[in-house]
Design a protein around this motif. Structure first.
Motif, PDB file in Angstrom:
ATOM      1  N   LEU A 190     -17.762 -37.862  -7.451  1.00 18.74           N
ATOM      2  CA  LEU A 190     -17.769 -36.472  -6.982  1.00 18.74           C
ATOM      3  C   LEU A 190     -18.408 -36.395  -5.606  1.00 18.74           C
ATOM      4  CD1 LEU A 190     -18.983 -34.613 -10.210  1.00 18.74           C
ATOM      5  CD2 LEU A 190     -16.670 -34.661  -9.280  1.00 18.74           C
ATOM      6  N   GLN A 194     -19.784 -31.031  -4.604  1.00 16.22           N
ATOM      7  CA  GLN A 194     -19.319 -30.713  -5.963  1.00 16.22           C
ATOM      8  C   GLN A 194     -20.456 -30.854  -6.972  1.00 16.22           C
ATOM      9  OE1 GLN A 194     -16.133 -33.569  -5.799  1.00 16.22           O
ATOM     10  NE2 GLN A 194     -14.604 -31.953  -6.053  1.00 16.22           N
ATOM     11  N   SER A 257     -18.263 -38.935  -1.820  1.00 24.24           N
ATOM     12  CA  SER A 257     -18.497 -39.296  -3.224  1.00 24.24           C
ATOM     13  C   SER A 257     -19.300 -40.577  -3.336  1.00 24.24           C
ATOM     14  CB  SER A 257     -17.166 -39.442  -3.945  1.00 24.24           C
ATOM     15  OG  SER A 257     -16.396 -40.441  -3.293  1.00 24.24           O
TER      16      SER A 257
END
Lengths: 355, 577
Positions: A190, A194, A257
């Motif tokens: 992620l 997020q 991420s």
């Protein structure tokens, strides 16, 4: 008439080792208050159990070693170890976990090496690591910060907490949860944004992680007070925090991420501030010279980041400190300060004699 | 304004100077006896030039400098020499040393003094001799003979003269009060020193800013002289010679070297005063300013004391209460040493007598564990690591101690002062320094002994070879004689054939009387065996209580005796068969 024969100097400043330790204890108070507000009675119970175990273990070993018990207990070093350990262990941990960690700290990590001043490793961190490796489940169960509790759930009261700690009762659902560092580590794939959006631990936070950020600020305040009282120098803690910040900036990676997290999260999560001002500054197990302490602090900051970012443990202060302790004598060898009248500094193992 | 450099470390103990500054310099009544140790300075003991029973006048020389680094001693008052013997002296170990005792006659009559007010006409050598004759030694506490310090010898020219008026030790105000009252004479002294040193470019008086009155007095006297008064923030130990040089010039005296190697000379302000007295007034060093302070004495003030005055006399005159006194200190509370008895005399280096009460300087608590807190390292003016030195001192790790520059420690006591565990660090360092010096001496002695032993071995071997050659030569000569004597007719020029013939002849004679030979050999064998037994006994003795040298010697003689026995026994068997 005869007078007493005493070696110079005859005057002494009035600060004693016991007083220094008491100041350190005092400086943990803001952190303790914030942590207790955020996580309930658990930490106070930890500290109580740890202090009693530490003093008992220390007294027992001193008795076995035929040392004056009261004289050595008055240096307060066992209490400092106990309080730091109690602050580091998860709240509501079973009583025996605290006892095992504390007794190991005092008996194995401190007294077996010869007591205060002779231990190469920070006793509290040794105890913490022993508990972390031996009891991973208990050691990774943290309490949810007060502001994130569901509306119908609250932290257990004092009696309830005691029942959880001593009788092994299970806390109510929703009282325990992950820590910010834990959560971040286990949110693979992620974007940072997020993760922050999905979890109230981050989304409800002011700048790092709910609960932890203010606890870290409180430890920072306590630490700065000690710095002002000249209990330790700025070198080791600032080098550690600086390196940690620098590393997290270098590898921030724009919040992708793959990013191991922001500098603010690293500085104000987990044991960052507690470690920087109360663990890294432990003079016994650190490097001795100011230059050495800069390197020592930086090494620990680097290791904290490396383990957090790429290791398998969410927090890393204890491991990093122990590795730093390992390196301290080596650092000392190369960081002897330049003495007055010498062109350059020498190594601690220098064979050549100077006349 | 001159730039001031800040030294690393340092501490700020309460200065406790006000109590002894409430009145000016006082005079004591003449003591009954004066005791003058022959060593009141760095260097060789002075050589006595008077004898017991002699009457001496005030200022008369009693002992003269014995070496280039030594100082003469003079009678501080008139009287009789009543003893020249070992007496307890002021020393950290409470030891005794040779002293001259004067019983004062109360007249205090001066010997005739020859001053030299026109010193600018004198050569540096003459001035130096005047100072040496007056017995001037550093009055700041170290007691280095001033004439030796001012001897330029082969050193580089002096471009900076530093007068140390720092007086950084708490309690002591001897320099302060002397400057307040007699700044003019101090400046005269400085001018003499300056003239002697060939007028250095820079002359500085270093003084801590906690003495405003002394600074004002100096500033007033220094106007138009080119001497600069430099005051700097109070911090102990700024008055250490090396520290002061750094504070004033930013230069460090390299380890193991002297300020002179940097073209600097550093003298105490009290010494400058003594030099003025010696040169201009012709008065030798027979008195000094000493501070008497501490709560165990009712009166705290400075006295111009006669050298040799017993400490007890000074205490008695000032309502000293021994019950209040926690310890008796000569010098300050940081570097002074405790006196075990008040019978010892005040000497040229006695800056202060401190008699503190039990609340003022309480007995120390027992030492706790060292936690390497590093307060000591922050206090160390030499940038050492006292905490490491402490651990190595406890482990007797001489190598590490030297690698950590133990010998650059000036024993100022700042580390012990701040140590929260109350560890007597300086005591550890002193003891370790002593151990290392002893170990060095032992090593050097052993090296000399080994060299001597090796040389002896070589010499013995050489002697053996010489003996062997001589024996061989004698044997040949005897043979020659034997050959030539029975056959006198033959010419002396013997050929190889002759020698062979002689040998055969000798063989035949030997064979002719085997009984005789056997008896002779038996006697020899017996004697050799006896010698062997004796040698073995001597060896046994040497191994139990002899030196290594003796042991090897005895071992060699046993071996020699054994060889002799074996040889004789072998020859005996040969003859018997």
């Amino acid at each position: 008439m005869a007078f007493k024969q005493v070696s110079s100097p005859h005057s002494h400043a009035r600060q004693s080792t016991g007083q220094i330790m008491q100041l350190v204890l005092l400086a943990t108070l803001p952190g303790l208050l914030v942590l207790s507000y955020q996580f309930g009675w658990g930490l106070l119970i930890n500290i109580l159990i740890a202090t009693i175990s530490a003093i008992s273990a220390e007294a027992l070993i001193l008795k076995l070693r035929n040392r004056p018990i009261e004289f050595y207990l008055r240096d307060y070093s066992a209490v400092v170890t106990a309080v730091l350990l109690g602050l580091a262990l998860p709240p509501l941990a079973p009583w025996w976990l605290v006892v095992v960690a504390t007794v190991f700290s005092i008996v194995i990590a401190k007294q077996l090496y010869g007591g205060l001043g002779s231990n190469p490793f920070n006793p509290a961190m040794v105890g913490y690591v022993v508990a972390l490796i031996s009891f991973p489940i208990e050691m990774t169960t943290w309490v949810t910060p007060v502001s994130l509790l569901a509306a119908d759930v609250s932290h257990p009261g004092l009696l309830e907490s005691l029942a959880i700690v001593f009788a092994g009762n299970s806390p109510v659902d929703g009282v325990t949860g992950a820590t910010p560092l834990d959560l971040f580590k286990h949110s693979d794939g992620l974007l940072v944004e997020q993760i922050y959006q999905n979890n109230s631990l981050f989304s409800a936070a002011s700048f790092a992680g709910v609960g932890w950020e203010w606890a870290n600020v409180a430890f920072l305040v306590g630490g700065l007070a000690l710095l002002k009282a000249r209990i330790f120098t700025w070198h080791a803690p600032m080098a550690m925090l600086g390196t940690l910040a620098l590393m997290s900036m270098l590898f921030w990676d724009g919040g992708s991420s793959n990013s191991p997290g922001s500098p603010l999260m690293h500085l104000f999560s987990g044991a960052s501030m507690l470690g920087a001002f109360f663990i890294v500054t432990d003079p016994v197990s650190s490097a001795v010279s100011n230059r050495g302490r800069l390197i020592y602090g930086a090494l620990i900051g680097l290791l904290v980041y490396v383990i957090r970012a790429w290791g398998s443990y969410p927090d890393a202060v204890a491991f990093a400190v122990l590795l730093g302790n390992f390196a301290a004598p080596f650092i000392d060898n190369y960081t002897v300060p330049r003495t007055y009248g010498h062109g350059q500094s020498r190594r601690a193992t220098d064979k050549e004699t100077s006349e | 304004m001159r730039r001031i450099w800040d030294t690393p470390g340092g501490v700020h103990p309460p200065d406790n100077k006000a109590q002894s500054l409430t009145s000016g310099i006082g005079q004591l009544p003449l003591p009954e006896k004066l005791i003058l140790p022959l060593t009141q300075h760095v260097g060789g003991a002075a050589k006595v030039c008077v004898s017991v029973g002699e009457k001496v006048l005030k200022g008369q020389k009693l002992a003269s400098a014995s070496a280039s680094i030594s100082a003469a001693i003079h009678a501080p008052s008139s009287g009789w020499i009543t003893a020249i013997e070992e007496r307890a002296v002021a020393h950290p170990s409470g030891m005794s040393a040779p002293c001259i005792e004067i019983t004062c006659d109360g007249e205090d009559r001066w010997i005739e003094c020859m001053g030299y007010p026109d010193y600018k006409q004198a050569t540096p050598l003459q001035l130096r001799n005047l100072i040496a004759d007056a017995g001037v030694a550093g009055l700041g506490g170290a007691g280095f003979p001033s004439a030796a310090k001012l001897d330029r010898g082969t050193h580089m020219p002096v471009d900076t003269l530093i007068i140390n008026a720092t007086e950084c030790e708490p309690y002591i105000t001897a320099d302060d009060i002397l400057i307040r009252e007699r700044a003019d004479q101090i400046i005269q002294g400085i001018e003499i020193i300056s003239h002697l040193l060939g007028t250095p470019k820079t002359i500085l008086i270093g003084i801590e800013n906690n003495k405003p009155e002394a600074i004002a007095a100096l500033n007033q006297q220094c106007q138009g002289t080119g001497i600069e008064v430099v005051s700097f923030p109070t911090k102990y130990p700024s008055g250490g010679e090396k520290q002061l040089i750094y504070i004033l010039t930013g230069k460090e005296v390299p380890s193991g070297q002297l300020p002179a190697d940097l073209g600097m000379v550093c003298l105490n302000s009290g010494t400058a005063f003594a030099i003025k007295r010696a040169v201009i007034d012709g008065e030798p060093l027979i008195s000094r300013i000493t501070t008497l302070t501490g709560e165990a004495c009712d009166i705290n003030r400075n006295y111009e004391i006669l050298i040799g005055t017993p400490v007890s006399h000074l205490l008695e005159q000032n309502a000293f209460n021994p019950d209040l006194c926690s310890r008796l200190i000569m010098g300050g509370p940081m570097m002074g040493f405790s006196l075990t008895s008040s019978d010892v005399p005040l000497v040229k280096t006695s800056t202060c007598i401190l008699a503190p009460s039990h609340t003022e300087i309480p007995d120390g608590d027992p030492a706790q564990a060292c936690i390497r807190c590093g307060l000591c390292a922050e206090a160390c003016p030499a940038s050492l690591l006292p905490q490491q030195l402490y651990w190595y001192a406890r482990a007797d790790d001489h190598e590490r101690l030297q690698a950590h520059n133990l010998f650059d420690c000036i024993e100022c006591g700042a580390c012990s002062y701040v140590c929260p565990s109350n560890i007597p660090l300086v005591q550890y360092y002193r003891s370790s320094k002593g151990d290392i010096v002893n170990a060095r001496t032992a090593k050097a002695t052993a090296a000399v002994a080994r060299e001597r032993f090796e040389f002896r071995q070589v010499r013995l071997e050489k002697a053996d070879t010489v003996r062997e050659t001589k024996r061989e030569a004698r044997r040949l000569a005897t043979e020659q004689a034997k050959i030539t004597s029975p056959t006198t007719t033959q010419s002396s020029g013997s050929s190889a054939a002759d020698i062979i013939k002689a040998a055969q002849l000798r063989g035949s004679t030997r064979q002719a009387s085997p009984e005789q030979q056997k008896a002779k050999l038996e006697r020899t064998l017996m004697a050799a065996e006896m010698r062997l037994k004796e040698a073995q006994q001597r060896l046994l003795q040497a191994t139990t209580n002899g030196s290594a040298d003796q042991q090897t010697q005895q071992l060699a003689s046993v071996e020699a005796a054994k060889r002799k026995v074996e040889q004789t026994a072998q020859r005996l068997t040969e003859v018997s068969h």
